[in-house]
Design a protein around this motif. Structure first.
Motif, short mmCIF file in Angstrom:
data_model
loop_
_atom_site.label_atom_id
_atom_site.label_comp_id
_atom_site.label_asym_id
_atom_site.label_seq_id
_atom_site.Cartn_x
_atom_site.Cartn_y
_atom_site.Cartn_z
N PRO A 1 0.82 -1.21 0.00
CA PRO A 1 0.00 0.00 0.00
C PRO A 1 0.86 1.26 0.00
O PRO A 1 2.01 1.25 0.44
N MET A 2 0.28 2.35 -0.47
CA MET A 2 1.01 3.61 -0.55
C MET A 2 0.03 4.77 -0.33
O MET A 2 -1.10 4.73 -0.80
N ALA A 3 0.48 5.78 0.40
CA ALA A 3 -0.27 7.03 0.56
C ALA A 3 0.60 8.14 0.01
O ALA A 3 1.83 8.10 0.17
N TYR A 4 0.02 9.13 -0.66
CA TYR A 4 0.84 10.17 -1.29
C TYR A 4 0.10 11.50 -1.34
O TYR A 4 -1.12 11.58 -1.25
N LEU A 5 0.90 12.55 -1.52
CA LEU A 5 0.40 13.88 -1.85
C LEU A 5 0.79 14.16 -3.28
O LEU A 5 1.86 13.72 -3.73
N ASN A 6 -0.03 14.88 -4.02
CA ASN A 6 0.35 15.23 -5.39
C ASN A 6 0.28 16.74 -5.59
O ASN A 6 -0.43 17.44 -4.88
N PHE A 7 1.07 17.20 -6.53
CA PHE A 7 1.14 18.62 -6.88
C PHE A 7 0.98 18.73 -8.39
O PHE A 7 1.68 18.06 -9.13
N ASN A 8 0.03 19.55 -8.85
CA ASN A 8 -0.19 19.69 -10.28
C ASN A 8 -0.59 21.11 -10.62
O ASN A 8 -0.90 21.91 -9.74
N SER A 9 -0.58 21.41 -11.90
CA SER A 9 -1.04 22.72 -12.37
C SER A 9 -2.06 22.51 -13.50
O SER A 9 -2.05 23.20 -14.49
N ARG A 10 -2.93 21.52 -13.31
CA ARG A 10 -3.92 21.16 -14.32
C ARG A 10 -4.85 22.34 -14.61
O ARG A 10 -5.39 22.97 -13.72
N GLY A 11 -4.99 22.65 -15.89
CA GLY A 11 -5.89 23.70 -16.31
C GLY A 11 -5.25 25.07 -16.45
O GLY A 11 -5.91 26.02 -16.84
N VAL A 12 -3.94 25.18 -16.17
CA VAL A 12 -3.26 26.47 -16.29
C VAL A 12 -2.59 26.53 -17.66
O VAL A 12 -1.74 25.71 -17.97
N ASP A 13 -2.97 27.51 -18.48
CA ASP A 13 -2.44 27.60 -19.84
C ASP A 13 -1.11 28.34 -19.90
O ASP A 13 -0.20 27.94 -20.61
N ARG A 14 -1.00 29.44 -19.17
CA ARG A 14 0.22 30.24 -19.25
C ARG A 14 1.24 29.75 -18.23
O ARG A 14 0.95 29.64 -17.05
N ARG A 15 2.45 29.47 -18.70
CA ARG A 15 3.50 28.98 -17.80
C ARG A 15 3.77 29.98 -16.68
O ARG A 15 4.15 29.59 -15.58
N SER A 16 3.58 31.25 -16.93
CA SER A 16 3.85 32.26 -15.91
C SER A 16 2.87 32.16 -14.74
O SER A 16 3.15 32.64 -13.65
N ASP A 17 1.72 31.52 -14.94
CA ASP A 17 0.72 31.39 -13.88
C ASP A 17 0.87 30.11 -13.06
O ASP A 17 0.18 29.95 -12.06
N VAL A 18 1.76 29.22 -13.48
CA VAL A 18 1.84 27.92 -12.82
C VAL A 18 2.16 28.08 -11.33
O VAL A 18 1.56 27.44 -10.48
N GLU A 19 3.12 28.93 -11.00
CA GLU A 19 3.49 29.10 -9.60
C GLU A 19 2.33 29.63 -8.78
O GLU A 19 2.20 29.33 -7.59
N LEU A 20 1.47 30.40 -9.38
CA LEU A 20 0.36 31.00 -8.67
C LEU A 20 -0.81 30.03 -8.51
O LEU A 20 -1.63 30.18 -7.61
#
Length: 195
Positions: A45-64
């Motif tokens: 078994p495994m438990a995890y956290l994930n980080f994504n930027s799904r739905g963000v078109d402009r690369r400059s907005d990814v951090e936000l």
């Protein structure tokens, strides 16, 4: 002194959660046996956290707009030919994933939660210095409402170190130009290397 003692207690507690390896089924010609020379664990078994930027078109907005989610996964061991003993194990993988996605096209975007699953096939093998590697792929299926593609194909590669995992997924959608990236960190209740 107090910090050092706290760290030692934390490490001892953490290592107590590591699964003991099974009985040795083949001894290596040189060196010590690894997890892959032993009876495999049927389920990991495994438990995890994930980080994504799904739905963000402009690369400059990814951090936000990057978002965090999480999930629970299960590796189910499948026997392979005897010639792979000592090298790698094959697993089917299933999980349930809860993550957010952004939509609306204008920062700060709208956000809602999506339930997904990532069934697939994985190989686990060893690397030097107590690291293990898992890699594989399968289908990404969105089970709840989404503003984007409901399914896609994915590939994943990750490192394990005494159960702590870190991995990256690339999700592609047939007929679409968009590729998604997702980063995961978590804990896998997997056997550890020992004599």
């Amino acid at each position: 002194m107090r910090v050092t003692l706290s760290i030692l207690i934390l490490l001892a507690l953490f290592s107590s959660f590591c699964r003991s390896p099974g009985a040795i089924i083949e001894r290596p010609a040189k060196g010590r046996p690894t997890e892959f020379h032993r009876n495999p664990a049927k389920y990991i078994p495994m438990a995890y956290l994930n980080f994504n930027s799904r739905g963000v078109d402009r690369r400059s907005d990814v951090e936000l707009a990057s978002s965090m989610g999480g999930g629970l996964g299960l590796f189910i061991h499948q026997p392979m030919s005897w010639m792979w003993t000592g090298h790698k194990f094959l697993y089917y993988y299933v999980d349930i994933d809860f993550s957010s996605e952004r939509y609306g096209g204008v920062y700060p975007y709208n956000k809602h939660w999506v339930v997904s699953t990532y069934p697939g096939v994985y190989i686990r093998t060893y690397m030097p210095f107590f690291f293990k590697l898992h890699y594989g792929g399968g289908m990404n299926l969105r089970l709840s409402n989404t503003e984007f593609d409901r399914w896609g194909m994915y590939g994943q590669v990750g490192l394990e170190f005494y159960g702590v995992t870190s991995s990256i997924l690339f999700i592609g959608h047939p007929g679409q130009g968009n590729w998604e990236q997702e980063y995961r960190v978590g804990y896998m209740y997997a056997p550890i290397n020992s004599n």
